[in-house]
Structure formats: C-alpha cells, structure tokens
Design a protein around this motif. Structure first.
Motif, mmCIF file in Angstrom:
data_model
loop_
_atom_site.group_PDB
_atom_site.id
_atom_site.type_symbol
_atom_site.label_atom_id
_atom_site.label_comp_id
_atom_site.label_asym_id
_atom_site.label_seq_id
_atom_site.Cartn_x
_atom_site.Cartn_y
_atom_site.Cartn_z
ATOM 1 N N ARG A 171 0.811 -1.215 0.000
ATOM 2 C CA ARG A 171 0.000 0.000 0.000
ATOM 3 C C ARG A 171 0.849 1.273 0.000
ATOM 4 N N ARG A 172 2.160 1.106 -0.254
ATOM 5 C CA ARG A 172 3.088 2.241 -0.371
ATOM 6 C C ARG A 172 3.216 3.008 0.937
ATOM 7 N N ARG A 173 2.999 2.338 2.039
ATOM 8 C CA ARG A 173 3.173 2.962 3.356
ATOM 9 C C ARG A 173 4.510 2.463 3.909
ATOM 10 N N PHE A 174 5.585 2.993 3.319
ATOM 11 C CA PHE A 174 6.914 2.418 3.511
ATOM 12 C C PHE A 174 7.451 2.621 4.925
ATOM 13 N N ALA A 175 7.221 3.791 5.501
ATOM 14 C CA ALA A 175 7.700 4.033 6.863
ATOM 15 C C ALA A 175 7.018 3.083 7.847
ATOM 16 N N GLU A 176 5.707 2.865 7.667
ATOM 17 C CA GLU A 176 4.981 1.946 8.544
ATOM 18 C C GLU A 176 5.466 0.511 8.338
ATOM 19 N N CYS A 177 5.854 0.200 7.116
ATOM 20 C CA CYS A 177 6.410 -1.121 6.825
ATOM 21 C C CYS A 177 7.661 -1.367 7.666
ATOM 22 N N LEU A 178 8.557 -0.398 7.684
ATOM 23 C CA LEU A 178 9.800 -0.551 8.446
ATOM 24 C C LEU A 178 9.540 -0.572 9.946
ATOM 25 N N LEU A 179 8.562 0.212 10.402
ATOM 26 C CA LEU A 179 8.221 0.197 11.823
ATOM 27 C C LEU A 179 7.711 -1.173 12.257
ATOM 28 N N ALA A 180 7.043 -1.862 11.345
ATOM 29 C CA ALA A 180 6.544 -3.205 11.661
ATOM 30 C C ALA A 180 7.669 -4.235 11.635
ATOM 31 N N LEU A 181 8.644 -4.050 10.719
ATOM 32 C CA LEU A 181 9.693 -5.054 10.527
ATOM 33 C C LEU A 181 10.831 -4.953 11.537
ATOM 34 N N GLU A 182 11.299 -3.753 11.786
ATOM 35 C CA GLU A 182 12.558 -3.595 12.517
ATOM 36 C C GLU A 182 12.555 -4.197 13.919
ATOM 37 N N PRO A 183 11.464 -4.088 14.701
ATOM 38 C CA PRO A 183 11.503 -4.707 16.041
ATOM 39 C C PRO A 183 11.590 -6.231 15.996
ATOM 40 N N ALA A 184 11.314 -6.839 14.836
ATOM 41 C CA ALA A 184 11.291 -8.303 14.734
ATOM 42 C C ALA A 184 12.508 -8.839 13.997
ATOM 43 N N ALA A 185 13.601 -8.079 13.987
ATOM 44 C CA ALA A 185 14.788 -8.487 13.224
ATOM 45 C C ALA A 185 15.322 -9.842 13.690
ATOM 46 N N ASP A 186 15.355 -10.074 15.004
ATOM 47 C CA ASP A 186 15.864 -11.354 15.512
ATOM 48 C C ASP A 186 14.966 -12.512 15.102
ATOM 49 N N LEU A 187 13.670 -12.260 15.087
ATOM 50 C CA LEU A 187 12.716 -13.310 14.740
ATOM 51 C C LEU A 187 12.889 -13.762 13.294
#
Length: 397
Positions: A15-31
């Motif tokens: 949906r081209r909401r790129f900043a929200e995409c990164l906010l969702a991904l970054e805390p789960a880097a270890d996972l």
C-alpha cells in the motif's frame, strides 16, 4: 487473526506505506534473521524511501539466502546504476532477463545504459526523480481497487438516479409483491398531469393535496401494499397502504386516481392470507386511539391493537357486541370508547375489570343522519392481568 510483523510489513509495502512497513519489521529483526522475504521487504521499503544505504544493507543480507531472485536483482541493479557502476548494473539486468526475457524494467535499464549511460545522464536521471522508473515493481496498490470500487459505486448510484429522474413518469404495476395477481394499476403521463380534479374547485373535500402530493401518496399506497418487509413475504405494510388509499378517496384526487385507490383496497381485502396478527402487525403500523378518534374515516379498514376493558355485552344474531373502553399505556386512564363486535362468543371471560388486548379491524363511515360511526371487528384477543405495573398475557385464542 492478528498479523505477524512480516505480514504487516508486506501489507504496508503493497500500500506504499513504507515508513509503517519498516516500523513493523525492525523490532522483529531477531525473529526473521534467516528470512529472505524479511530482508527483501525491508530493502524495498528503504529503496522507495530513497534510503539507499539501508536498502543496500537489506539487499546484501537477502542475497545470502537467494542470489537469483529477479526483484532482488533489480533492486541491486538500480543501486549500481545510481552510483554509475553501469557494468555491474548490466550484469544484474542480464541475470534477470535470463530468467524473465520479457521483464520490462530490466529491458528498460539495459536500453538506458546502452543509449545514454554517461555520468551526466545518470545525474540528470536522479535530479529529475526518474530513477524510480527503474525500481522493482511491488505490484498494484490494493487501495486503488477500493477507490475504484467506490468510484464505480458512486457512478452506479448517479446513473440510477439519472435513469430514475429521466424515466417516463407512467406508473405501471404488473404483479404485487405479496403474490396477488394485481390489477394493472396504470397511470399515464397525462393522468399524472391531472391527478387532482379540476372539476368543482370549490367542492368540499376532507383533504386538499397538490398534484405532487397526490402522486407521492399513490405511489406509497401501492408500495406498502405489495412490497414485503425485510424480505419476509408474510409481512407487509398493508395498514399504511390502506391509510394512504383512504387519503386519496377523501381528497381532491381525480375520479381515475380514486378508482385506482379502490383497486388497491380491493387487492388488500382479497389477500386474507396476509391479514395481520399480534406478531406481524408492525410497530409503525399500530395506530393510536387518539389518532383514530381525531379522524375515523381516514382509518376505515385499518387494523388496530389496543388494550382496555369490555362492558355491556349485547348478543345478536351470531354476534356479540361490547362497549370497549381503550386505556393508555399505564392502564390507568381510558382514552376512548368504541363499539366492538365479536363473531363468536369469547372463549374466556372478557367483561368487567379484566384487561384485554384486542386485534381488530376498524369499520367507519357516515351514518344516515350525517354523523360518523365507528365499529371495531375483533379478530384476536388476549385476556390480561396487571401484576406490579406489568401486563402479562395469560393465553391467546
């Protein structure tokens, strides 16, 4: 079901909401440290945010799990192109075309490098914000479909309104919704132009309506008589239909329109299968005692559900008549008195202080002496009792 961080990231990316995409991904880097899709998704989000350094890091991690994915190759190729490393960009585009010979972005990148490809051309490409033309595709934004559907819905409504407003104004009904073989309730355009009588303009009518009001009343009468409520063929608004038809009969409507109103009444009367019961007479169809007393002729043929007490039984030829005193909702104060007729002897005692709830049909008219008479014809009744300010049904016939 709750989405995982990666599912959220993919949702926001599409949906081209790129900043929200990164906010969702970054805390789960270890996972997701061993997930190709995780790093590719993060790299694409950074690329579209023009965060080229972070995009490069994500793409390099993704490459550890897959070095042949076309989307990844296109993402890395555009980074090489941006830095002027056209040789490596060409190699990556060739790798894509080997897998997907018709890949539009790879072919476009190759053509640009072949025809231009100088440092000045690349700088101009970046300066004019045209580098995005070489970014990997992330598909069609699903929100576009939602917006398109909204536009289609608006267009459909607008078209329907236009067709309705521009339709021929003849009213023709072929079959009623309650299953009756309805008469052809036809009003032509000329009939509608003369829906109110022009004869005897000083004549006395109970109701005087404009042509537009008469047309609206007539349409509503037919609609209420024939259209089932909520898709339930057993429930109709015949009470309101009868009320509307009575308005026409007691108004300045033309003889033709009054004839059509009588046809509607005849159809309602013939449809005994859908006569109301305590359960099917809708709340909005239950007329009050005060309304009927104010204008009895308007409610001729309508059904009522009232509570009250019966007195002074008179036995006739196969009939049982009482004086019916109708009470208000508190069951403390009488609102009106009516004669009511039972066609058979009540199964339970109904006279005296015992309250009864009655479903009856109103019969009203003008008597020989010019007065208005009202008679209620009982269909069903429920003996009732009062208990701590509540009225409880004991049984139903």
């Amino acid at each position: 079901m709750k989405k995982t961080p990666l599912e959220k990231g993919l949702y926001y990316l599409s949906r081209r909401r790129f900043a929200e995409c990164l906010l969702a991904l970054e805390p789960a880097a270890d996972l997701y440290r061993d997930s190709f899709v995780y790093y590719l998704t993060g790299g694409l989000a950074c690329l579209y945010l023009d965060d080229f350094g972070s995009a490069n890091l994500y793409f390099q991690r993704a490459r550890q799990f897959s070095s042949t994915n076309p989307t990844l190759l296109l993402g890395q190729a555009v980074l090489f192109l941006r830095h002027g490393d056209t040789n490596r960009a060409v190699q990556y585009y060739l790798d894509v075309l080997e897998q997907e010979p018709k890949n539009r972005i790879a072919k476009k990148g190759m053509a640009f490098i072949k025809e231009k490809g100088t440092a000045e051309d690349i700088f101009r490409l970046i300066d004019n914000n045209k580098l995005k033309d070489f970014y990997p595709s992330i598909g069609i934004n699903p929100d576009i479909f939602t917006f398109a559907l909204m536009l289609l819905a608006v267009a459909a409504v607008a078209a329907a309104v236009f067709l309705f407003m521009s339709r021929p104004r003849d009213i023709r009904f072929w079959r009623s919704g309650n299953g009756l073989e309805a008469q052809d309730f036809y009003l032509s355009t000329d009939d509608l132009k003369n829906i109110g009588t022009s004869e005897f303009p000083d004549a006395s009518f109970s109701y005087h309506y404009t042509d537009a009001e008469l047309e609206k009343i007539y349409r509503n009468a037919y609609k209420c008589a024939t259209a089932p409520v909520g898709g339930d063929d057993s429930v109709h608004r015949a009470n309101t239909a009868r009320l509307e038809a009575n308005k026409i009969l007691n108004s300045n409507a033309s003889d033709l329109v009054k004839s059509r109103a009588r046809d509607i009444i005849a159809a309602i009367e013939a449809d005994r299968e859908h006569e109301p019961t305590f359960n099917t007479l809708l709340e909005g169809e239950r007329f009050s005692c005060s309304d009927v007393m104010a204008d009895p002729l308007l409610y001729n043929g309508c059904w009522i559900v009232w509570s009250g007490r019966l007195y002074n039984e008179e036995v006739g030829d196969g009939t049982f008549r009482y004086e019916f005193y109708v009470y208000d909702d508190s069951f403390e104060h009488p609102e009106g008195r009516f004669d009511i007729e039972f066609t058979k002897v009540p199964a339970k005692p109904v006279q005296g202080d015992r309250m009864v709830q009655i479903l009856a049909k109103i019969e009203s008219g003008v008597s020989d002496d010019g007065g208005v008479y009202v008679l209620l014809r009982e269909k069903e009744y429920i003996p009732m009792m009062r208990n701590q300010s509540k009225v409880q049904s004991l049984n139903q016939k």
